[in-house]
Write an enzyme that holds these catalytic residues in place. Structure first.
Site, mmCIF file in Angstrom:
data_model
loop_
_atom_site.group_PDB
_atom_site.id
_atom_site.type_symbol
_atom_site.label_atom_id
_atom_site.label_comp_id
_atom_site.label_asym_id
_atom_site.label_seq_id
_atom_site.Cartn_x
_atom_site.Cartn_y
_atom_site.Cartn_z
ATOM 1 N N PHE A 169 33.402 -2.157 -61.808
ATOM 2 C CA PHE A 169 33.992 -0.816 -61.680
ATOM 3 C C PHE A 169 35.135 -0.771 -60.682
ATOM 4 O O PHE A 169 35.990 0.104 -60.753
ATOM 5 C CB PHE A 169 32.900 0.194 -61.257
ATOM 6 C CG PHE A 169 32.602 0.156 -59.778
ATOM 7 C CD1 PHE A 169 33.396 0.854 -58.871
ATOM 8 C CD2 PHE A 169 31.551 -0.605 -59.277
ATOM 9 C CE1 PHE A 169 33.138 0.796 -57.507
ATOM 10 C CE2 PHE A 169 31.298 -0.665 -57.910
ATOM 11 C CZ PHE A 169 32.102 0.030 -57.029
ATOM 12 N N LYS B 277 34.771 -6.302 -72.287
ATOM 13 C CA LYS B 277 33.684 -5.318 -72.069
ATOM 14 C C LYS B 277 33.866 -4.781 -70.650
ATOM 15 O O LYS B 277 33.398 -5.370 -69.689
ATOM 16 C CB LYS B 277 32.327 -6.020 -72.209
ATOM 17 C CG LYS B 277 31.160 -5.126 -72.587
ATOM 18 C CD LYS B 277 30.867 -3.973 -71.666
ATOM 19 C CE LYS B 277 30.183 -4.357 -70.377
ATOM 20 N NZ LYS B 277 30.128 -3.228 -69.401
ATOM 21 N N GLU C 211 31.120 0.305 -67.482
ATOM 22 C CA GLU C 211 30.773 1.591 -68.084
ATOM 23 C C GLU C 211 31.034 2.742 -67.106
ATOM 24 O O GLU C 211 30.985 3.907 -67.487
ATOM 25 C CB GLU C 211 29.305 1.589 -68.542
ATOM 26 C CG GLU C 211 28.266 1.416 -67.439
ATOM 27 C CD GLU C 211 28.054 -0.046 -67.012
ATOM 28 O OE1 GLU C 211 29.007 -0.849 -67.087
ATOM 29 O OE2 GLU C 211 26.927 -0.360 -66.588
ATOM 30 N N SER D 144 28.617 -8.233 -59.545
ATOM 31 C CA SER D 144 27.684 -8.485 -58.446
ATOM 32 C C SER D 144 27.037 -9.872 -58.571
ATOM 33 O O SER D 144 27.087 -10.507 -59.629
ATOM 34 C CB SER D 144 26.610 -7.409 -58.447
ATOM 35 O OG SER D 144 25.937 -7.441 -59.678
ATOM 36 N N CYS E 291 35.991 -6.542 -53.192
ATOM 37 C CA CYS E 291 35.285 -7.814 -52.984
ATOM 38 C C CYS E 291 35.907 -8.614 -51.860
ATOM 39 O O CYS E 291 35.308 -9.531 -51.337
ATOM 40 C CB CYS E 291 35.302 -8.638 -54.260
ATOM 41 S SG CYS E 291 36.961 -9.141 -54.699
ATOM 42 N N GLU F 163 25.448 -7.778 -49.176
ATOM 43 C CA GLU F 163 26.753 -7.139 -49.338
ATOM 44 C C GLU F 163 26.527 -5.628 -49.303
ATOM 45 O O GLU F 163 25.665 -5.111 -50.026
ATOM 46 C CB GLU F 163 27.360 -7.534 -50.689
ATOM 47 C CG GLU F 163 28.734 -6.959 -50.920
ATOM 48 C CD GLU F 163 29.297 -7.303 -52.301
ATOM 49 O OE1 GLU F 163 28.542 -7.277 -53.284
ATOM 50 O OE2 GLU F 163 30.503 -7.580 -52.394
HETATM 51 P P1 NAD Z 1 27.951 -5.176 -61.682
HETATM 52 O O1 NAD Z 1 27.491 -6.573 -61.569
HETATM 53 O O2 NAD Z 1 26.943 -4.077 -61.572
HETATM 54 O O3 NAD Z 1 28.684 -4.947 -63.083
HETATM 55 C C1 NAD Z 1 29.686 -5.826 -63.551
HETATM 56 C C2 NAD Z 1 29.655 -5.856 -65.072
HETATM 57 O O4 NAD Z 1 28.409 -6.413 -65.505
HETATM 58 C C3 NAD Z 1 29.782 -4.486 -65.728
HETATM 59 O O5 NAD Z 1 30.631 -4.603 -66.855
HETATM 60 C C4 NAD Z 1 28.354 -4.153 -66.144
HETATM 61 O O6 NAD Z 1 28.284 -3.375 -67.315
HETATM 62 C C5 NAD Z 1 27.737 -5.513 -66.393
HETATM 63 N N1 NAD Z 1 26.295 -5.550 -66.067
HETATM 64 C C6 NAD Z 1 25.646 -4.801 -65.132
HETATM 65 N N2 NAD Z 1 24.356 -5.142 -65.091
HETATM 66 C C7 NAD Z 1 24.164 -6.130 -66.005
HETATM 67 C C8 NAD Z 1 23.040 -6.913 -66.415
HETATM 68 N N3 NAD Z 1 21.855 -6.722 -65.864
HETATM 69 N N4 NAD Z 1 23.230 -7.835 -67.370
HETATM 70 C C9 NAD Z 1 24.440 -8.044 -67.923
HETATM 71 N N5 NAD Z 1 25.545 -7.328 -67.570
HETATM 72 C C10 NAD Z 1 25.416 -6.388 -66.628
HETATM 73 O O7 NAD Z 1 29.119 -5.006 -60.595
HETATM 74 P P2 NAD Z 1 29.862 -3.675 -60.144
HETATM 75 O O8 NAD Z 1 28.931 -2.847 -59.318
HETATM 76 O O9 NAD Z 1 30.556 -3.055 -61.295
HETATM 77 O O10 NAD Z 1 31.006 -4.298 -59.197
HETATM 78 C C11 NAD Z 1 30.844 -4.507 -57.819
HETATM 79 C C12 NAD Z 1 30.532 -5.959 -57.521
HETATM 80 O O11 NAD Z 1 31.566 -6.781 -58.031
HETATM 81 C C13 NAD Z 1 30.467 -6.271 -56.029
HETATM 82 O O12 NAD Z 1 29.389 -7.116 -55.789
HETATM 83 C C14 NAD Z 1 31.777 -6.989 -55.754
HETATM 84 O O13 NAD Z 1 31.756 -7.877 -54.655
HETATM 85 C C15 NAD Z 1 31.970 -7.719 -57.026
HETATM 86 N N6 NAD Z 1 33.367 -8.077 -57.207
HETATM 87 C C16 NAD Z 1 33.700 -9.391 -57.025
HETATM 88 C C17 NAD Z 1 35.018 -9.786 -57.153
HETATM 89 C C18 NAD Z 1 35.417 -11.212 -56.927
HETATM 90 O O14 NAD Z 1 36.529 -11.552 -57.255
HETATM 91 N N7 NAD Z 1 34.564 -12.062 -56.394
HETATM 92 C C19 NAD Z 1 35.997 -8.836 -57.493
HETATM 93 C C20 NAD Z 1 35.613 -7.511 -57.686
HETATM 94 C C21 NAD Z 1 34.286 -7.154 -57.556
#
Ligand code: NAD
Length: 497
Positions: free
Chosen positions: A150, A174, A177, A227, A282, A382
């Site tokens: 997000f 994808k 959401e 994450s 991040c 985090e």
């Molecule tokens: P998230 O992991 O909740 O979601 C990321 C994606 O995975 C979304 O598209 C979501 O629909 C999908 N998803 C969520 N749960 C899932 C599951 N159980 N199985 C399969 N797919 C699933 O992450 P978020 O809250 O949207 O983003 C924040 C996180 O992203 C933070 O931890 C941040 O550090 C990390 N981030 C990392 C970087 C990097 O470059 N390392 C960059 C940006 C964000």
């Protein structure tokens, strides 16, 4: 009434047949802005089948023509920059400058993707044996997929599909959401730029839709950002299904402060890099490590940090926006409570923050802890909010040992006026992106985004030359041409011409 947003399948925007809809809300008001459908199995199949079909033609399109698509796309992104930023700000809560920055960092990757011809150049060696030469050719993989978080709904999709498509692949995106409107608009602009039917598909949804992509036999490579828990799941599942996977995950980024640093620069950079975008980056600095007497600056840091004021994105005086969701806020509140319970000293507590006129926003004031130890939950997890934790050590080597013992390795920064200390730090620290007097050292796209350790699962990183290698295969061709002279075989004599 919020509208249900469409999926992009086979070059058409289609309403999903799914009855399962996910609400995407304005984090400052909880108003539902859009409903993202959880794409059905048939819709995902149709998207992948169309991408597979489109690949057969797209891979044959001359490289300069693929590059020109990126140039046109870049132009449209620039023309729509402000409008896109307004949409992005309304669905993420980011302030306008941050929203513009999110898009700009993506535009830079599109610009980079327009250089694909030079990035895809292979290698040659003449005379690997007598009269024999070897050349390597870089060829696309096929259908690639991207799953995005997000917190950067423009930049991170733009890390992925422009590079993959410029290399000759087709792509299924994808998006998160929680803010799906911006990625849909990016896809509209990509089509307007002239992307042929089927080259980019967009499906919406959550876990089930991601799992369908991770296990689909026709998808060759998966790019993921999100994450840690989901990143590990994506890496394990994708590789178990024999796909190439790059999974960028969470972080705990340390800024190390030496006593010879410039105090005002340290304080202003710490504040901006920890609380900017409500700490939902991040590469945010979430941990300050004060070395020696630099610890005496902590009270002044608290005083300056207390001046920050969250607010609505239209409020130009606001320092940052709300957290993305009530759940995200609850998580951070839990961590703040654990920090206090485990004995850290809370110098500034933003838990009770209110913003006038927006009683339902997911607001959190700037929060500062000192006396934090590596065993505390607020150090280990985090936080992803406007919360900065401070640790204190006596020497630079102690600081390096602390950073290296941390399981994450996305970014780190050292503030000092000593070249020798900086050289020692950048050499010894086990983190993939290092800033010297630069708080958030995100490399521009001609380098790669090089997170390490628990912040990245995979081998090849996003954008730069590494992305080209991730989204392609290398084929080596070894060649011998015979000259005009007759060639004798045991039972024949032939002439080649
Ligand atoms: P998230 O992991 O909740 O979601 C990321 C994606 O995975 C979304 O598209 C979501 O629909 C999908 N998803 C969520 N749960 C899932 C599951 N159980 N199985 C399969 N797919 C699933 O992450 P978020 O809250 O949207 O983003 C924040 C996180 O992203 C933070 O931890 C941040 O550090 C990390 N981030 C990392 C970087 C990097 O470059 N390392 C960059 C940006 C964000």
């Amino acid at each position: 009434m919020a509208r249900t947003i469409p999926l992009l399948i086979d070059g058409e925007w289609r309403q999903s047949r799914s009855r399962e809809l996910i609400e995407a809300t304005d984090p400052a008001t909880q108003e539902v802005l859009a409903l993202a459908p959880k794409a059905t199995t048939e819709e995902i199949e149709a998207a992948v089948a169309s991408a597979r079909q489109a690949f057969l033609e797209w891979r044959e399109v001359p490289v300069p023509e693929r590059a020109r698509l990126m140039l046109r796309f870049q132009q449209l992104l620039k023309e729509n920059h402000d409008d896109l930023a307004e949409l992005l700000a309304s669905e993420t809560g980011k302030n306008f400058a941050d929203a513009k920055g999110d898009i700009w960092r993506g535009i830079e990757v599109v610009e980079h993707a327009a250089n694909v011809a030079s990035l895809m150049m292979g290698e040659t060696v003449e005379n690997v044996a007598r009269d024999i030469d070897t050349a390597s050719w870089v060829q696309p993989l096929g259908v690639c997929a991207g799953i995005t978080p997000f917190n950067f709904p423009a930049m991170i999709p733009l890390w992925m599909f422009p590079m993959a498509i410029a290399c000759g692949n087709t792509f299924v995106l994808k998006p998160s959401e929680q803010d799906p409107l911006t990625p849909n608009w990016l896809a509209e602009l990509f089509i307007e730029a002239g992307a042929p039917k089927g080259v980019l598909q967009v499906i919406h949804g959550g876990r089930e839709q991601v799992d369908a992509l991770l296990t689909h036999p026709d998808i060759r490579a998966i790019s993921f950002v999100g994450s840690v828990a989901v990143g590990q799941h994506v890496y394990r599942t994708g590789t178990a299904h024999l796909k190439r996977v790059q999974a960028f995950a969470g972080a705990k980024n340390h800024m190390v402060i030496l006593p010879d640093a410039h105090k005002d620069q340290v304080i202003s950079n710490l504040i901006g890099s920890s609380c900017g975008a409500a700490g939902q980056r991040c590469m945010a600095i979430s941990t300050a490590v004060f070395v020696g007497e630099s610890r005496e600056w902590i009270p002044d840091l608290a005083e300056r940090m207390a001046e920050l004021r969250p607010g609505h994105w239209k409020d130009q005086g606001a320092s940052y926006g709300p957290l993305i969701s009530p759940q995200a806020k609850q998580r951070v509140l839990r961590l703040i409570a654990e920090g206090k319970a485990e004995g850290a000293e809370c110098l500034l507590d933003g838990s009770q923050c209110r913003v006038e006129g927006f009683p339902d926003g997911n607001w959190l004031g700037p929060t500062l802890f000192r006396g934090v130890t590596p065993k505390m939950t607020i150090y280990r997890e985090e936080i992803f909010g406007p919360v900065l934790i401070c640790l204190e050590v006596d020497t630079l080597d102690e600081a390096i040992a602390l950073v290296n013992a941390n399981p994450y390795g996305n970014g780190t920064s050292l503030f000092t006026r000593s070249g020798g200390a900086a050289r020692h730090y950048q050499h010894a620290v086990e983190v993939g992106q290092v800033g010297i007097n630069v708080p958030i050292p995100v490399p521009l796209p001609f380098f790669s985004f090089t997170g390490w350790k628990g912040s990245f699962y995979g081998d090849l990183h996003a954008y730069g030359k590494q992305a080209v290698r991730f989204y392609s295969e290398t084929k080596t061709v070894t060649t011998r041409w015979f000259d005009d002279s007759p060639v004798s075989g045991p039972n024949m004599t032939i002439h080649l011409k």
